[in-house]
Write an enzyme that holds these catalytic residues in place. Structure first.
Site, short mmCIF file in Angstrom:
data_model
loop_
_atom_site.label_atom_id
_atom_site.label_comp_id
_atom_site.label_asym_id
_atom_site.label_seq_id
_atom_site.Cartn_x
_atom_site.Cartn_y
_atom_site.Cartn_z
N ASP A 250 0.82 -1.21 0.00
CA ASP A 250 0.00 0.00 0.00
C ASP A 250 0.86 1.26 0.00
O ASP A 250 1.46 1.62 1.02
CB ASP A 250 -0.92 -0.02 1.23
CG ASP A 250 -1.86 1.16 1.28
OD1 ASP A 250 -2.06 1.82 0.24
OD2 ASP A 250 -2.43 1.43 2.35
N ASP B 76 -2.10 5.20 -5.68
CA ASP B 76 -2.30 4.40 -4.47
C ASP B 76 -2.47 2.93 -4.84
O ASP B 76 -3.52 2.51 -5.33
CB ASP B 76 -3.53 4.90 -3.71
CG ASP B 76 -3.75 4.15 -2.40
OD1 ASP B 76 -2.89 3.34 -2.01
OD2 ASP B 76 -4.80 4.37 -1.77
#
Length: 398
Positions: free
Chosen positions: A25, A226
């Protein structure tokens, strides 16, 4: 709902080593593992051969991060001077991880004719309570934060002089890829400056134009890259321009609205076709560099033998987020040292080619990360890249 798709990597931590399959992430900073976890119950099938919980007491190299550490942001909440608590709150509603911070070793391996094992001392969260999406299998085996803050693994590796302050992620179209710490650039990559907000630092860039097929337009907006977001989220006017321009150029029957699907523009697939021709989508950055979207869609099974192809963009009220689906088929370089985002079409399994790769030729040793050295010096020297195999996992999230 269509399955959520996230990339994971196997990492080995502690002495003796415990292996975990963690979600990757770039939208968050802390690396945490489920640990002495009363507030969560990860599925036993989270990862074949991986541990369920990280247990600090079973690692001889684990030690708690004290409350007076510079890494301890919650010093006022310390119940003891010997242990620093943490709490991470995520964008998904009600999603968080909390526990305490520890230091332990992360196992790395050099990628050369004579591989060497390197133990890098890192900091991670011992996650005692998980909430929200983490209870729905979003990251059942832990989360590997790759953000800009000093607590992230890329930051720690750079602080210790093991790699350059940069990393790349390559997302193969077959769902397999790699992450490479210390990878800064290639001479033929496209790139653009990162727009880093000091209060809330993210990997954001400025887009100045969009082309959908034969329809270009100027449009200024900031978007975040992201990898922890499966699909791309766009606010107006970018969302409406892309979706309507895409729809106007697609020669297919639009599927009726379906509450189970979060995407507005879906198209029926006949039994004889897996895809149909779609217009190219290209984002133009403020520097004039072109970011190509290799495949913006997803095939979803509606019922047995019935499928639709959806433009996998979700309408956002405010934030613009480039998710994993827009990065597929590319090597994306997060160069924190130069404050640059770079990209190019790339073969995830060979640094020099972009087609005809074989995943079988790039298997990692079980539970051990790979590191390619800059030279043949000892493991304490600077390395040009640390490699981790990525696996795309589809998770059915209700």
């Amino acid at each position: 709902m269509p399955p959520s798709s996230l990339h994971y990597a196997l990492v080995t931590v502690g002495t003796p080593g415990q292996t975990f399959m963690v979600a990757l992430d770039t939208g968050s900073d802390l690396f945490w593992l489920p640990c002495q976890c009363d507030g969560c119950t990860p599925p036993a099938t989270a990862a074949s051969g991986s541990a369920t919980f990280y247990i600090p007491g079973m690692s001889s190299t684990s030690k708690a991060v004290p409350c007076n550490s510079n890494f301890c942001d919650l010093q006022k909440e310390c119940s003891t001077a010997l242990q620093c608590p943490y709490k991470m709150v995520y964008v998904s509603a009600g999603t968080s991880s909390s526990g305490f911070l520890v230091e332990d070793v992360l196992y790395l391996s050099t990628e050369n004719a004579h591989p060497q094992i390197l133990k890098a001392q890192i900091m991670l969260g011992c996650g005692q309570t998980q909430t929200g999406s983490f209870l729905d299998a979003a990251a059942p085996n832990g989360l590997f934060g790759l953000g800009i803050d000093e607590v992230s693994v890329p930051s720690i590796l750079a602080q210790k002089g093991l790699t350059s302050n940069s990393f790349s992620m390559c997302f193969g179209r077959d769902g397999i890829g790699r992450i490479s710490f210390g990878d800064q650039e290639s001479s033929d990559q496209e790139e653009t400056p990162l727009d880093i907000n000091r209060q809330h630092p993210t990997y954001a860039i400025t887009i100045s134009g969009i082309t959908v097929g034969n329809k270009p337009t100027d449009m200024d907006f900031i978007t975040i890259f992201d990898t922890g977001t499966s699909f791309t989220y766009l606010a107006d006017p970018a969302y409406t321009y892309i979706t309507q321009s895409f729809h106007a150029q697609v020669q297919a029957n639009r599927h009726a609205a379906d509450s189970r699907i979060p995407f507005e523009y879906c198209y029926d697939l006949s039994s004889s076709e897996a895809r149909f021709p779609i217009p190219d989508i290209i984002l133009r950055t403020v520097t004039g560099s072109m970011f190509p979207v290799i495949d913006p869609g997803q095939v979803i099974s509606i019922q047995e033998h019935e499928y639709v192809y959806c433009l996998a963009i979700v309408k956002s009220m405010k934030l613009n987020i480039i998710g994993q689906n827009f990065m597929t088929g590319l090597r994306v370089v997060f160069d924190r040292e130069r404050k640059i985002l770079g990209w190019k079409k790339f073969n995830c399994f060979s640094p020099s080619t972009s087609e005809n790769y074989s995943p079988q030729e790039a298997r990692n040793p079980a539970g051990v990360s790979q590191l390619r050295p800059l030279n043949n010096s000892a493991p304490a020297a600077l390395y040009d890249s640390l490699l981790l195999m990525l696996i795309l996992v589809h998770l059915a999230v209700n």
